[in-house]
Design an enzyme around this catalytic site. Sequence first.
Site, PDB file in Angstrom:
ATOM      1  N   LEU A   1       0.830  -1.221   0.000  1.00  7.47           N
ATOM      2  CA  LEU A   1       0.000   0.000   0.000  1.00  7.47           C
ATOM      3  C   LEU A   1       0.861   1.267   0.000  1.00  7.47           C
ATOM      4  O   LEU A   1       0.337   2.364  -0.171  1.00  7.47           O
ATOM      5  CB  LEU A   1      -0.858   0.037   1.270  1.00  7.47           C
TER       6      LEU A   1
ATOM      7  N   TYR B   1       1.731  15.500  -6.674  1.00  5.77           N
ATOM      8  CA  TYR B   1       2.110  14.959  -7.993  1.00  5.77           C
ATOM      9  C   TYR B   1       2.806  15.988  -8.883  1.00  5.77           C
ATOM     10  O   TYR B   1       3.753  15.669  -9.589  1.00  5.77           O
ATOM     11  CB  TYR B   1       0.898  14.404  -8.754  1.00  5.77           C
TER      12      TYR B   1
ATOM     13  N   THR C   1      -4.196   2.343  -8.777  1.00  8.55           N
ATOM     14  CA  THR C   1      -5.182   3.429  -8.640  1.00  8.55           C
ATOM     15  C   THR C   1      -6.098   3.509  -9.859  1.00  8.55           C
ATOM     16  O   THR C   1      -5.696   3.139 -10.966  1.00  8.55           O
ATOM     17  CB  THR C   1      -4.474   4.789  -8.481  1.00  8.55           C
TER      18      THR C   1
ATOM     19  N   GLU D   1      -6.609   6.167 -11.153  1.00  9.75           N
ATOM     20  CA  GLU D   1      -6.000   7.230 -11.977  1.00  9.75           C
ATOM     21  C   GLU D   1      -5.249   6.684 -13.174  1.00  9.75           C
ATOM     22  O   GLU D   1      -4.892   7.438 -14.078  1.00  9.75           O
ATOM     23  CB  GLU D   1      -5.056   8.096 -11.137  1.00  9.75           C
TER      24      GLU D   1
ATOM     25  N   TYR E   1       2.160  10.536 -11.148  1.00 14.40           N
ATOM     26  CA  TYR E   1       1.688   9.456 -10.265  1.00 14.40           C
ATOM     27  C   TYR E   1       1.032   8.337 -11.080  1.00 14.40           C
ATOM     28  O   TYR E   1       1.381   7.171 -10.971  1.00 14.40           O
ATOM     29  CB  TYR E   1       0.710  10.068  -9.265  1.00 14.40           C
TER      30      TYR E   1
ATOM     31  N   ASN F   1     -11.553   6.239  -5.311  1.00 13.24           N
ATOM     32  CA  ASN F   1     -11.892   7.182  -4.238  1.00 13.24           C
ATOM     33  C   ASN F   1     -12.570   6.526  -3.037  1.00 13.24           C
ATOM     34  O   ASN F   1     -13.769   6.724  -2.793  1.00 13.24           O
ATOM     35  CB  ASN F   1     -12.709   8.351  -4.794  1.00 13.24           C
TER      36      ASN F   1
ATOM     37  N   ARG G   1     -16.648  12.312  -9.554  1.00 15.30           N
ATOM     38  CA  ARG G   1     -16.022  11.183  -8.878  1.00 15.30           C
ATOM     39  C   ARG G   1     -17.100  10.238  -8.371  1.00 15.30           C
ATOM     40  O   ARG G   1     -18.233  10.674  -8.081  1.00 15.30           O
ATOM     41  CB  ARG G   1     -15.212  11.656  -7.646  1.00 15.30           C
TER      42      ARG G   1
ATOM     43  N   ARG H   1     -15.081   9.272 -13.312  1.00 18.83           N
ATOM     44  CA  ARG H   1     -14.541   7.953 -12.956  1.00 18.83           C
ATOM     45  C   ARG H   1     -15.646   6.983 -12.565  1.00 18.83           C
ATOM     46  O   ARG H   1     -15.990   6.881 -11.392  1.00 18.83           O
ATOM     47  CB  ARG H   1     -13.600   8.080 -11.761  1.00 18.83           C
TER      48      ARG H   1
END
Length: 387
Positions: free
Chosen positions: A94, A103, A137, A139, A183, A212, A258, A339
């Site tokens: 993690l 970032y 992630t 992302e 990132y 999230n 989100r 997302r």
Amino acid sequence: MASARLDLDGNPIKPITICMIGAGGFIGSHLCEKLMNETPHKVFALDVYNDKIKHLLEPDTLPWAGRIQFHRLNIKHDSRLEGLIKIADLTINLAAICTPADYNTRPLDTIYSNFIDALPVVKYCSENNKRLIHFSTCEVYGKTIGSFLPKDSALRQDPAYYVLKEDESPCIFGSIEKQRWSYACAKQLIERLIYAEGAENGLEFTIVRPFNWIGPRMDFIPGIDGPSEGVPRVLACFSNNLLRGEPLKLVDGGQSQRTFVYIKDAIEAVLLMIENPARANGQIFNVGNPNNEVTVRQLAEMMSQVYSKVSGEAPLEKPTIDVSSKEFYGEGYDDSDKRIPDMTIINRQLGWNPKTSLWDLLESTLTYQHRTYAEAIKKVIAKPVAS
Ligand SMILES: NC(=O)c1ccc[n+]([C@@H]2O[C@H](COP(=O)([O-])OP(=O)(O)OC[C@H]3O[C@@H](n4cnc5c(N)ncnc54)[C@H](O)[C@@H]3O)[C@@H](O)[C@H]2O)c1
Ligand SMILES: O=c1ccn([C@@H]2O[C@H](COP(=O)(O)OP(=O)(O)O[C@H]3OC[C@](O)(CO)[C@H]3O)[C@@H](O)[C@H]2O)c(=O)[nH]1
């Protein structure tokens, strides 16, 4: 005698030893709590901090004493890491720098933390035939395909242009000077490396893409249990504003969308991965709640309402203010537009579904924030500023 715990295929679950790196963070603290409360597994909890898991470590009369062991170490430079991975059955990584404010302002630390520092973990797992669950992630998807369509295009409403699928969606980042993507790019490369270790050397891996996850103990409240000038993720930023009675700052109009999932729902998914290796190995899993989608502006409005309910304080007359991303995050910031996780794979492999609505998860989280921080904030606000 207590009946044996069974996996999803009806087989008894054997107790294992888990080497959890980054166990002292937000997700790690909830995962440790779950493992101690509900399973017989042992945990080596590795981190540079342990404040968020102190309640699990002390006193040593706790029912799980002996099943959790904290090792204060930095994986950048600690020779104990390989030994701990070797004696564990499973490693969960993690550890990361994972707050957007870093970032674009600390891109080197971000890339080192999310790629270079994770390399030895992957290598030790592969060389010693140890299973790895690695936290990536959402992302890595970057921006949606739909975000490149004209604003009035009807295709923007078509899920094919925005739902994010593990085995189909492309990873779409901004240009190199948009350092926000340092990132996501580092996370993508470590995913590819882990996937390649699986393909070429038989590493047993699972990659988790959290969408999230939010709840108690996320990040810090600036000036209380973190630096005054620090910028945590949105839940803690907005909590801090609410606790101080300040308007919530909406970056670039708060138009980004989100989906938020309650940490306790998400931890259920991780436990299923831990205890069902035959179903989780070789998989990449989206873990999120597609039903909890809001714009950041809507999140701010809902948090203001919920906070008023749990604190008994009237909502602010002007609950939000607009701020540009350059002012808030500095040069090089960029954003994911939307997302929505596709849930097909996690449903098929683990039968997992999130349960908690956004309102309910905000109610329990903001109750915690109010109980934990309101008094401390009052004291800080009352203190005269030194001249
Ligand atoms: N919370 C989310 O919604 C979310 C979303 C996407 C991805 N993730 C990923 O999940 C993971 C955990 O996230 P989190 O929200 O718990 O973050 P967190 O910052 O609360 O936890 C990360 C922990 O890792 C530790 N750590 C960092 N570098 C270390 C090092 N070199 N040696 C030892 N420990 C180190 C930190 O001290 C911290 O306790 C991260 O990899 C993150 O990228 C989380
Ligand atoms: O005061 C604020 C703070 C943030 N925003 C905007 O909210 C959106 C969400 O921001 P945040 O939760 O900080 O982070 P992201 O969702 O952008 O990125 C995270 O997603 C997963 C993870 O990988 C790890 O947690 C991380 O990268 C965003 O649009 C901000 O601009 C705001 O308006 N006001």
